[in-house]
Motif scaffolding. Structure first.
Motif, PDB file in Angstrom:
ATOM      1  N   VAL A 158       0.844  -1.199   0.000  1.00  0.00           N
ATOM      2  CA  VAL A 158       0.000   0.000   0.000  1.00  0.00           C
ATOM      3  C   VAL A 158       0.876   1.243   0.000  1.00  0.00           C
ATOM      4  O   VAL A 158       1.933   1.277   0.634  1.00  0.00           O
ATOM      5  N   SER A 159       0.453   2.265  -0.745  1.00  0.00           N
ATOM      6  CA  SER A 159       1.132   3.564  -0.684  1.00  0.00           C
ATOM      7  C   SER A 159       0.319   4.497   0.204  1.00  0.00           C
ATOM      8  O   SER A 159      -0.914   4.525   0.129  1.00  0.00           O
ATOM      9  N   ILE A 160       1.025   5.268   1.033  1.00  0.00           N
ATOM     10  CA  ILE A 160       0.383   6.112   2.047  1.00  0.00           C
ATOM     11  C   ILE A 160       1.102   7.449   2.095  1.00  0.00           C
ATOM     12  O   ILE A 160       2.315   7.500   2.333  1.00  0.00           O
ATOM     13  N   ALA A 161       0.375   8.535   1.878  1.00  0.00           N
ATOM     14  CA  ALA A 161       0.974   9.865   1.938  1.00  0.00           C
ATOM     15  C   ALA A 161       1.142  10.298   3.392  1.00  0.00           C
ATOM     16  O   ALA A 161       0.183  10.271   4.170  1.00  0.00           O
ATOM     17  N   ILE A 162       2.343  10.701   3.747  1.00  0.00           N
ATOM     18  CA  ILE A 162       2.624  11.139   5.115  1.00  0.00           C
ATOM     19  C   ILE A 162       1.707  12.289   5.524  1.00  0.00           C
ATOM     20  O   ILE A 162       1.140  12.295   6.625  1.00  0.00           O
ATOM     21  N   ARG A 163       1.515  13.267   4.651  1.00  0.00           N
ATOM     22  CA  ARG A 163       0.716  14.441   5.019  1.00  0.00           C
ATOM     23  C   ARG A 163      -0.763  14.111   5.159  1.00  0.00           C
ATOM     24  O   ARG A 163      -1.502  14.876   5.782  1.00  0.00           O
ATOM     25  N   GLU A 164      -1.209  12.983   4.588  1.00  0.00           N
ATOM     26  CA  GLU A 164      -2.617  12.588   4.702  1.00  0.00           C
ATOM     27  C   GLU A 164      -2.866  11.666   5.894  1.00  0.00           C
ATOM     28  O   GLU A 164      -3.897  11.774   6.551  1.00  0.00           O
ATOM     29  N   ILE A 165      -1.935  10.761   6.167  1.00  0.00           N
ATOM     30  CA  ILE A 165      -2.144   9.807   7.256  1.00  0.00           C
ATOM     31  C   ILE A 165      -1.755  10.408   8.602  1.00  0.00           C
ATOM     32  O   ILE A 165      -2.257   9.987   9.655  1.00  0.00           O
TER      33      ILE A 165
END
Length: 277
Positions: free
Chosen positions: A111-118
């Motif tokens: 899974v890819s996860i954006a730091i600024r979103e999570i």
């Protein structure tokens, strides 16, 4: 800097969250279209697929059922030798809670996860820590997305305080997403290099017509590349690519000229593994 002895991993990003067939008639949207594209990209040298799903109106979705259908069709098309990664991208529609709930429900391989979103500043860091502990225990391979050096600083902080329970993680550097006209340049990569000791392997994706130049700059520095219609649909000659695999082939040929071997799907799984604590 990365390790140029590591095989160059090419990830295909065939559609993204925003473009529709009204924008680009040959963009793959349905599971069947994406599965066919995945096979073409695999043959062109991609060892990994970065997958988005859409609803019936082609709008971005994090629906687990749609992801299961997409994953099943793509896996049937490419066989076992390709890493399939889903996205938690918010697109202004989903909260950190929504993103974490999708991953817990789906339990994907990657899974890819954006730091600024999570992990925005006002997030419950205990909830984020519990989420990443789940990701670790479920053997999901996370790729952390950063759009700026400030995002890298936040990533570093999350590792240092134990919210990210590990020593090193795969990271994606995104170039051009917030620039004028969403156009990137190879020099945009330089502020990211050497900004974290907590990165195991890094990958580049680049918006705009100079996508391939940015990707090959990354290849020369020991990184990896995510390529496709999500970010760009133009070949190096300025013509519209007929399909995603054309863009993959350009990067493959360029990386080989840089003395980088091309990663297989099995190698992709190794490259994208974090060093958990």
């Amino acid at each position: 800097m990365g390790n140029t002895d590591t095989p160059f991993l090419i990830a295909s990003a065939p559609n993204g969250a925003r473009k529709t067939k009204a924008d680009l008639p040959n963009i793959p949207i349905t599971p069947a279209e994406v599965a066919h594209t995945a096979y073409e990209c695999q043959q062109a040298g991609a060892g990994m697929m970065h997958l988005h799903v859409r609803d019936d109106e082609q709008r971005h979705s994090l629906d687990g059922g749609r992801y299961r259908e997409m994953l099943a069709e793509v896996r049937a098309a490419v066989g076992p030798d390709m890493l399939l990664q889903v996205t938690t991208e918010a697109v202004g529609m989903y909260s950190a809670h929504d993103q974490m709930a999708m991953v817990r429900d789906l339990v994907p391989d990657a899974v890819s996860i954006a730091i600024r979103e999570i992990a925005p500043i006002d997030v419950d860091l205990n909830a984020v820590k519990a989420f990443f502990e789940f990701v670790r225990e479920a053997a999901i391979a996370p790729q952390l997305i950063v759009y700026s050096p400030e995002d890298v600083l936040r990533f570093n902080q999350l590792v240092e305080i134990g919210v990210l329970p590990g020593e090193k993680f795969p990271v994606l550097f995104v170039l051009g997403r917030y620039s004028d006209g969403q156009q990137s340049d190879p020099v945009d990569l330089l502020p990211f290099i050497g900004t974290s000791s907590y990165i195991s392997e890094w990958m580049v994706c680049a918006f705009g017509a100079r996508e391939n130049a940015c990707i090959l700059t990354g290849a020369g520095l020991g990184g990896h590349g995510r390529i496709g219609f999500e970010n760009n649909h133009l070949g190096v000659d300025g013509s519209t690519a007929g399909h995603n695999a054309e863009l993959i082939a350009q990067a493959r040929d360029g990386a080989i000229l840089m003395n980088r071997k091309i990663a297989t799907g099995v190698q992709a799984k190794q490259i994208m593994q974090p060093q958990w604590s």
